[in-house]
Design a protein around this motif. Sequence first.
Motif, PDB file in Angstrom:
ATOM      1  N   TRP A 423       0.852  -1.193   0.000  1.00 26.43           N
ATOM      2  CA  TRP A 423       0.000   0.000   0.000  1.00 26.43           C
ATOM      3  C   TRP A 423       0.884   1.237   0.000  1.00 26.43           C
ATOM      4  CZ3 TRP A 423      -5.452  -0.547   0.364  1.00 26.43           C
ATOM      5  CH2 TRP A 423      -5.891  -1.860   0.528  1.00 26.43           C
ATOM      6  N   PHE A 424       0.499   2.240  -0.779  1.00 22.98           N
ATOM      7  CA  PHE A 424       1.300   3.455  -0.925  1.00 22.98           C
ATOM      8  C   PHE A 424       0.616   4.640  -0.253  1.00 22.98           C
ATOM      9  CE2 PHE A 424       2.709   0.710  -4.293  1.00 22.98           C
ATOM     10  CZ  PHE A 424       4.066   0.995  -4.472  1.00 22.98           C
ATOM     11  N   GLY A 425       1.390   5.404   0.518  1.00 20.82           N
ATOM     12  CA  GLY A 425       0.894   6.636   1.115  1.00 20.82           C
ATOM     13  C   GLY A 425       0.893   7.752   0.083  1.00 20.82           C
ATOM     14  N   SER A 426       0.722   8.984   0.530  1.00 23.38           N
ATOM     15  CA  SER A 426       0.679  10.128  -0.373  1.00 23.38           C
ATOM     16  C   SER A 426       2.046  10.805  -0.458  1.00 23.38           C
ATOM     17  CB  SER A 426      -0.373  11.137   0.094  1.00 23.38           C
ATOM     18  OG  SER A 426      -0.046  11.627   1.387  1.00 23.38           O
ATOM     19  N   GLY A 427       2.273  11.512  -1.565  1.00 26.72           N
ATOM     20  CA  GLY A 427       3.503  12.288  -1.718  1.00 26.72           C
ATOM     21  C   GLY A 427       4.764  11.465  -1.839  1.00 26.72           C
ATOM     22  N   ILE A 428       4.671  10.227  -2.329  1.00 27.35           N
ATOM     23  CA  ILE A 428       5.843   9.347  -2.460  1.00 27.35           C
ATOM     24  C   ILE A 428       6.585   9.658  -3.753  1.00 27.35           C
ATOM     25  CG2 ILE A 428       6.541   6.939  -2.813  1.00 27.35           C
ATOM     26  CD1 ILE A 428       4.210   6.173  -0.947  1.00 27.35           C
ATOM     27  N   THR A 429       7.917   9.590  -3.706  1.00 28.29           N
ATOM     28  CA  THR A 429       8.759   9.804  -4.885  1.00 28.29           C
ATOM     29  C   THR A 429       9.581   8.546  -5.151  1.00 28.29           C
ATOM     30  OG1 THR A 429       8.938  12.185  -4.417  1.00 28.29           O
ATOM     31  CG2 THR A 429      10.569  11.230  -5.916  1.00 28.29           C
ATOM     32  N   LEU A 430       9.559   8.079  -6.388  1.00 24.01           N
ATOM     33  CA  LEU A 430      10.312   6.894  -6.782  1.00 24.01           C
ATOM     34  C   LEU A 430      11.341   7.275  -7.835  1.00 24.01           C
ATOM     35  CD1 LEU A 430       7.294   4.424  -7.174  1.00 24.01           C
ATOM     36  CD2 LEU A 430       8.713   4.783  -5.146  1.00 24.01           C
ATOM     37  N   LYS A 431      12.600   6.840  -7.633  1.00 21.95           N
ATOM     38  CA  LYS A 431      13.681   7.177  -8.555  1.00 21.95           C
ATOM     39  C   LYS A 431      14.515   5.937  -8.857  1.00 21.95           C
ATOM     40  CE  LYS A 431      14.232  11.896  -6.686  1.00 21.95           C
ATOM     41  NZ  LYS A 431      15.216  12.887  -6.158  1.00 21.95           N
ATOM     42  N   GLY A 432      15.103   5.912 -10.055  1.00 23.12           N
ATOM     43  CA  GLY A 432      15.983   4.804 -10.413  1.00 23.12           C
ATOM     44  C   GLY A 432      15.237   3.493 -10.498  1.00 23.12           C
ATOM     45  N   LYS A 433      15.843   2.424  -9.948  1.00 21.74           N
ATOM     46  CA  LYS A 433      15.232   1.094  -9.976  1.00 21.74           C
ATOM     47  C   LYS A 433      14.722   0.746  -8.583  1.00 21.74           C
ATOM     48  CE  LYS A 433      18.145  -0.568 -13.766  1.00 21.74           C
ATOM     49  NZ  LYS A 433      19.102  -1.611 -14.221  1.00 21.74           N
ATOM     50  N   VAL A 434      13.418   0.508  -8.485  1.00 22.67           N
ATOM     51  CA  VAL A 434      12.784   0.247  -7.186  1.00 22.67           C
ATOM     52  C   VAL A 434      12.005  -1.063  -7.255  1.00 22.67           C
ATOM     53  CG1 VAL A 434      11.152   1.079  -5.454  1.00 22.67           C
ATOM     54  CG2 VAL A 434      12.587   2.716  -6.697  1.00 22.67           C
ATOM     55  N   THR A 435      12.253  -1.927  -6.270  1.00 25.39           N
ATOM     56  CA  THR A 435      11.513  -3.176  -6.137  1.00 25.39           C
ATOM     57  C   THR A 435      10.910  -3.242  -4.745  1.00 25.39           C
ATOM     58  OG1 THR A 435      13.018  -4.332  -7.650  1.00 25.39           O
ATOM     59  CG2 THR A 435      11.637  -5.694  -6.233  1.00 25.39           C
ATOM     60  N   ILE A 436       9.609  -3.501  -4.659  1.00 25.79           N
ATOM     61  CA  ILE A 436       8.921  -3.575  -3.370  1.00 25.79           C
ATOM     62  C   ILE A 436       8.202  -4.916  -3.293  1.00 25.79           C
ATOM     63  CG2 ILE A 436       7.250  -2.497  -1.822  1.00 25.79           C
ATOM     64  CD1 ILE A 436       7.650   0.109  -3.379  1.00 25.79           C
ATOM     65  N   THR A 437       8.601  -5.747  -2.326  1.00 29.22           N
ATOM     66  CA  THR A 437       8.040  -7.086  -2.198  1.00 29.22           C
ATOM     67  C   THR A 437       7.530  -7.297  -0.783  1.00 29.22           C
ATOM     68  OG1 THR A 437       9.670  -7.909  -3.800  1.00 29.22           O
ATOM     69  CG2 THR A 437       8.481  -9.547  -2.490  1.00 29.22           C
ATOM     70  N   ALA A 438       6.238  -7.561  -0.660  1.00 28.34           N
ATOM     71  CA  ALA A 438       5.659  -7.889   0.645  1.00 28.34           C
ATOM     72  C   ALA A 438       5.652  -9.398   0.814  1.00 28.34           C
ATOM     73  CB  ALA A 438       4.253  -7.329   0.757  1.00 28.34           C
ATOM     74  N   LYS A 439       6.154  -9.866   1.929  1.00 25.53           N
ATOM     75  CA  LYS A 439       6.165 -11.305   2.181  1.00 25.53           C
ATOM     76  C   LYS A 439       4.744 -11.824   2.369  1.00 25.53           C
ATOM     77  CE  LYS A 439      10.702 -10.903   4.362  1.00 25.53           C
ATOM     78  NZ  LYS A 439      11.456 -10.977   5.635  1.00 25.53           N
ATOM     79  N   SER A 440       4.557 -13.089   2.113  1.00 31.12           N
ATOM     80  CA  SER A 440       3.236 -13.697   2.208  1.00 31.12           C
ATOM     81  C   SER A 440       2.619 -13.462   3.586  1.00 31.12           C
ATOM     82  CB  SER A 440       3.338 -15.203   1.934  1.00 31.12           C
ATOM     83  OG  SER A 440       2.080 -15.811   2.046  1.00 31.12           O
ATOM     84  N   GLY A 441       1.394 -12.969   3.603  1.00 30.04           N
ATOM     85  CA  GLY A 441       0.691 -12.723   4.857  1.00 30.04           C
ATOM     86  C   GLY A 441       1.053 -11.421   5.539  1.00 30.04           C
TER      87      GLY A 441
END
Length: 463
Positions: A423-441
């Motif tokens: 889940w993403f909050g507000s005002g987030i900045t993403l740059k370059g290479k970004v990987t976001i992985t949530a573990k199961s559960g």
Amino acid sequence: MAAAATVSVDEKLEKLQAEVAKLDQISENEKAGFISLVSRYLSGEAEQIEWSKIQTPTDEVVVPYDTIAPPPEDLEATKKLLDKLVVLKLNGGLGTTMGCTGPKSVIEVRNGFTFLDLIVIQIESLNKKYGCNVPLLLMNSFNTHDDTQKIVEKYSNSNIEIHTFNQSQYPRIVTEDFLPLPSKGKSGKDGWYPPGHGDVFPSLNNSGKLDLLLAQVTPKTLADVKGGTLISYEGRVQLLEIAQVPDEHVNEFKSIEKFKIFNTNNLYETCPLSAFLMKKISSILTVLGNRWVNLKAIKRLVEAEALKMEIIPNPKEVDGVKVLQLETAAGAAIRFFDKAIGVNVPRSRFLPVKATSDLLLVQSDLYTLVDGFVIRNPARTNPSNPSIELGPEFKKVANFLARFKSIPSIVELDSLKVSGDVWFGSGITLKGKVTITAKSGVKLEVPDETVLENKDINGPEDL
């Protein structure tokens, strides 16, 4: 054990035709068009293309976009050309891959505006600037007709004429016995299908809209890897869809080495126009690209029954019953128009929205809206868009929107890959290479105002 009886092609077609004749949900034109399509299919016209005959089109066949040089601005001359233009949009899709149940054109793109809103605003701006009257035609399917009729009411005070018509409604064919599914009790929508956007030509004619537009013509005025690629085939420019590609050549088809040009799946109807207007209007009206077709040529070819586009068999399953849909693509008609050419538009003008990952691009600060036009942010120095992969949790538009308090800034993003319950909050900045992985559960929340640059996030401790 007795061998199964063999049914000839003629017998199969005769039985199908008898059952179709009993269907009262569709017109005689639709019945005739369906039987003609099936007859062509049974005669072998859906056979795969001969791969050895394919050639890469030359610059004479697919003209580089930058070679079309516009003359100096002349408002009156441009108005005269625009008065010969009709914009036709294919509006039969439901956007089911993104969890939508109504017309895909009413998905919100930015600032509360839908795709259809933007189209209307674009043409309104065009008509206002040049004092012209460019009408908009929407080709609906039986799936989108009712909703669209209600939606277009909100444009009643706009300065453009909006016309709608329906494409054909064909019965799905039961694979086992080659009979129409509606004749077996499936009389609801599941028994039918719209036969692809190649049906635009006969439907435009059968609806009476083609004659309506041609009646307005005087000597001076007249009131598109899914889209396929353009190829040269036996001396003519032709559309090649992935469904026509033999299995052993699919990887070659997907390669950008041999097939660098892809069909952008948008269609404009028009009388003969200059190369200048082709470039000017395609810059003004859309970032998706376009096809230009002469209305008189459409009328001539439809009446001669000459538009026999390549048949694309599309197997489906309805409540456990295997069925077949026979479809055609509008761009495939290019080989029937003499002296047809393609225009190779830059990638910056092609912005398809097939999934929520595409929607993220359009909704982000990578683009802005100016008079309904989606304009690339000049702050983005990389000519390519970021690569975005969102997990299945984001597949449906409703879920996608719920998981973002606001769309992150991605002007400096190279790639984003998200998987799991993120889940993403507000005002987030993403740059370059970004990987976001949530573990199961695990529910992983990216806090407001977070800046992530070249990071792999596997849990809260990485934020």
